[in-house]
Design an enzyme around this catalytic site. Structure first.
Site, PDB file in Angstrom:
ATOM      1  N   LYS A 105      -5.407  -3.248   3.227  1.00 56.15           N
ATOM      2  CA  LYS A 105      -4.017  -3.717   3.381  1.00 56.15           C
ATOM      3  C   LYS A 105      -3.422  -3.342   4.735  1.00 56.15           C
ATOM      4  O   LYS A 105      -2.285  -2.869   4.830  1.00 56.15           O
ATOM      5  CB  LYS A 105      -3.138  -3.175   2.245  1.00 56.15           C
ATOM      6  CG  LYS A 105      -3.516  -3.716   0.868  1.00 56.15           C
ATOM      7  CD  LYS A 105      -2.543  -3.246  -0.193  1.00 56.15           C
ATOM      8  CE  LYS A 105      -2.878  -3.825  -1.551  1.00 56.15           C
ATOM      9  NZ  LYS A 105      -4.123  -3.263  -2.125  1.00 56.15           N
ATOM     10  N   ARG A 106      -4.176  -3.569   5.780  1.00 60.34           N
ATOM     11  CA  ARG A 106      -3.689  -3.245   7.117  1.00 60.34           C
ATOM     12  C   ARG A 106      -2.689  -4.308   7.588  1.00 60.34           C
ATOM     13  O   ARG A 106      -2.829  -5.489   7.272  1.00 60.34           O
ATOM     14  CB  ARG A 106      -4.850  -3.157   8.109  1.00 60.34           C
ATOM     15  CG  ARG A 106      -5.877  -2.096   7.793  1.00 60.34           C
ATOM     16  CD  ARG A 106      -5.254  -0.710   7.654  1.00 60.34           C
ATOM     17  NE  ARG A 106      -6.269   0.336   7.684  1.00 60.34           N
ATOM     18  CZ  ARG A 106      -6.237   1.418   6.928  1.00 60.34           C
ATOM     19  NH1 ARG A 106      -5.269   1.601   6.071  1.00 60.34           N
ATOM     20  NH2 ARG A 106      -7.180   2.340   7.026  1.00 60.34           N
TER      21      ARG A 106
END
Length: 306
Positions: A105-106
């Protein structure tokens, strides 16, 4: 890589990804005891327990599923030792022929986003050499900083023939606080879905894009809408099982070709032995319980799509 994922889904007849999200509370006592005997009750000991737990799970289910999804936070909590276990898990899963979706989830901008993309999907240059960092096949990406946070990932996807799953409508209860807000008469998640479809046109596989989407199983009506908005987008669907999603909620996430979605379950599988349904396996049989849970999940999804 999207074509490889689709081929593996067809081969296993299981549009399932198992989330390797280990918490120490999930890991059977005999595994923890052995790890702590060797490394002590330390971060290294915890990481060893995680690795052995994961290995047992992967060995038990790798012939049934196309992909796994390790959640990086569950490894980061144990510091550098945990990240070694993450890297070791990724490598082992690939040895077993599984597609690896790094649930990272960057979401950032500029050089920071470029570094995330290179570290997880691409190669980092070291002098005259280049090396893969964590070497996942796909990663999850948060798009809510805008296009310049996603563009570096798309660039690496094109270079490496790898993929991303962009958060569109997440499975958590409070996702609507922002994602459901109306903008020009449309909920924000629909606008993001439209953008994902547009980004996806830049890097197509044979029938689906390398740019996928994350849409929670807990929101089937939104999934139905987003399936139409993103017809060539593969959808990663979390929220099955422990979060409340069930097979009957899933049909609208798929296209008429029976493809277009992969359903994720984490603790519902990896900690299945803790459920009453699989309690007879006991702690020692945690991996066999996980295998049974995968088989049940596969049948549940097949029934929903029949």
């Amino acid at each position: 890589m999207i074509d490889v994922l689709i081929e593996k889904i067809k081969k296993t007849n299981a549009p399932i990804v198992v989330g390797l999200d280990p918490m120490l509370s999930y890991i059977p006592g005999h595994i923890q005891k052995k790890a702590f005997a060797e490394y002590g009750e330390t971060l290294a000991g915890a990481a060893e327990a995680v690795w052995q737990y994961n290995k047992g799970l992967v060995d038990a289910v790798c012939d049934l599923i196309p992909a796994v999804k390790p959640q990086v936070a569950m490894y980061e909590q144990f510091g550098l030792e945990g990240m070694k276990a993450f890297a070791r898990t990724v490598a082992y899963c690939k040895e077993k022929g599984l597609v690896v979706i790094g649930d990272v989830k960057r979401g950032d901008i500029g050089s920071t986003s470029e570094a995330y993309a290179v570290g997880h999907l691409g190669k980092v240059k070291v002098g005259s050499n280049a090396y893969y960092g964590f070497d996942e096949d796909f990663v999850t990406v948060n798009p809510y900083l805008g296009s310049d946070g996603v563009a570096p990932f798309i660039k690496v996807c094109k270079e490496e023939k790898r993929g991303i799953f962009v958060l569109v409508k997440t499975s958590n209860p409070s996702s609507g606080e922002f994602q459901d807000r109306l903008i020009d008469g449309k909920p924000l998640y629909e606008l993001v879905g439209e953008k994902v479809a547009l980004w996806g046109e830049e890097c197509m596989g044979a029938s689906y894009s390398y740019v996928g989407a994350v849409v929670g199983a807990t929101y089937p009506e939104q999934g139905k809408l987003l399936r139409k908005v993103m017809p060539k987008t593969f959808i990663l669907v979390p929220g099955y099982g422990a979060q409340g999603g069930k097979g009957a909620d899933l049909a609208h996430f798929f296209n008429e070709d029976g493809l277009g979605a992969i359903i994720s379950s984490s603790r519902g599988i990896i900690a299945a032995y803790k459920q009453e349904k699989y309690a007879s396996y006991g702690e020692e049989g945690y991996a066999d319980a996980a295998r049974a849970a995968v088989i049940d999940m596969r049948e549940d999804i097949a029934g929903a799509l029949a």
